[in-house]
Scaffold this active site. Structure first.
Site, PDB file in Angstrom:
ATOM      1  CB  CYS A  20      -0.966   0.005   1.177  1.00  0.00           C
ATOM      2  SG  CYS A  20      -0.221   0.312   2.784  1.00  0.00           S
ATOM      3  CD  GLU A  21       0.200   6.323  -3.319  1.00  0.00           C
ATOM      4  OE1 GLU A  21       0.286   5.945  -4.495  1.00  0.00           O
ATOM      5  OE2 GLU A  21      -0.556   7.237  -2.962  1.00  0.00           O
ATOM      6  CG  HIS A  22      -1.711   5.660   4.134  1.00  0.00           C
ATOM      7  ND1 HIS A  22      -2.723   5.423   5.037  1.00  0.00           N
ATOM      8  CD2 HIS A  22      -1.190   6.863   4.465  1.00  0.00           C
ATOM      9  CE1 HIS A  22      -2.803   6.431   5.871  1.00  0.00           C
ATOM     10  NE2 HIS A  22      -1.896   7.332   5.552  1.00  0.00           N
ATOM     11  CG  HIS A  23       0.115   2.235   6.350  1.00  0.00           C
ATOM     12  ND1 HIS A  23      -1.125   2.035   5.808  1.00  0.00           N
ATOM     13  CD2 HIS A  23      -0.041   3.045   7.437  1.00  0.00           C
ATOM     14  CE1 HIS A  23      -2.022   2.696   6.536  1.00  0.00           C
ATOM     15  NE2 HIS A  23      -1.402   3.315   7.518  1.00  0.00           N
ATOM     16  CD  GLN A  39      -8.071  -5.566  -2.523  1.00  0.00           C
ATOM     17  OE1 GLN A  39      -7.478  -5.661  -1.456  1.00  0.00           O
ATOM     18  NE2 GLN A  39      -9.106  -6.317  -2.826  1.00  0.00           N
ATOM     19  CG  HIS A  74      -5.149  -4.233   2.592  1.00  0.00           C
ATOM     20  ND1 HIS A  74      -4.942  -3.117   1.826  1.00  0.00           N
ATOM     21  CD2 HIS A  74      -5.908  -5.070   1.847  1.00  0.00           C
ATOM     22  CE1 HIS A  74      -5.561  -3.266   0.662  1.00  0.00           C
ATOM     23  NE2 HIS A  74      -6.162  -4.440   0.652  1.00  0.00           N
ATOM     24  CB  CYS A 122      -1.324  -1.073   6.716  1.00  0.00           C
ATOM     25  SG  CYS A 122      -2.622  -1.032   5.499  1.00  0.00           S
TER      26      CYS A 122
HETATM   27 ZN   LIG Z   1      -1.731   0.763   4.354  1.00  0.00          ZN
END
Ligand SMILES: [Zn+2]
Length: 158
Positions: A45-48, A87, A115, A117
């Site tokens: 994931c780009e965020h975490h 996703q 996920h 995260c």
């Molecule tokens: Zn994430």
């Protein structure tokens, strides 16, 4: 570490469309749905930058030409080895790539993802997987086609 990152994000160096450009037209009149299910993938994931691990199921209804079955897995792998904000985006990108290059009568893509995260931090919910789908063409418009695709995926449940 640099090598691992190079591997995880190698999708940026590849063009998923190129995998679908070589097609077979000698299909002896085969015009039924083709489904490749349980394509395992690892993404982030780009965020975490946390891993997302899951499976993708791809189906399409050919319009005179088909691709080598491993090519569908290559397309999935290329998109998986990139960052994803959500996703849903990966799901839509895989479906659109197949639609735009192969021009089938319809495409269906179902993505299941765990996920990390969410499972190893934050809300800490294990055993939760996210399911997203993108249906185009006849898979979107024809309920029977969509049902047939989902039945194919279901029959592979262990
Ligand atoms: Zn994430």
């Amino acid at each position: 570490m640099a090598e691992a990152y190079g591997d995880w994000f190698s999708g940026y160096r590849e063009d998923p469309r190129a995998y679908l450009e070589r097609t077979f037209e000698e299909v002896a009149g085969y015009d039924e749905m083709i489904v490749l299910r349980d394509i395992e993938y690892e993404s982030h994931c780009e965020h975490h930058m946390a891993p997302i691990i899951g499976r993708v199921h791809v189906g399409y209804l050919p319009d005179g030409k088909v691709v080598g079955i491993s090519k569908l897995a290559r397309v999935v792998e290329t998109y998986a080895r990139r960052f994803h904000k959500v996703q849903e985006k990966m799901t839509a990108q895989i479906a659109q790539c197949i639609q735009e290059v192969l021009h089938p009568l319809g495409v269906g893509v179902v993505v299941e993802g765990v996920h990390e995260c969410m499972t190893t931090r934050g809300i800490h919910k294990r055993g939760v997987s996210m399911v997203t789908s993108k249906m185009l063409g006849s898979f979107r418009e024809d309920a029977r086609t969509r049902a047939e695709f989902l039945r194919f995926i279901e029959s592979g449940r262990r």
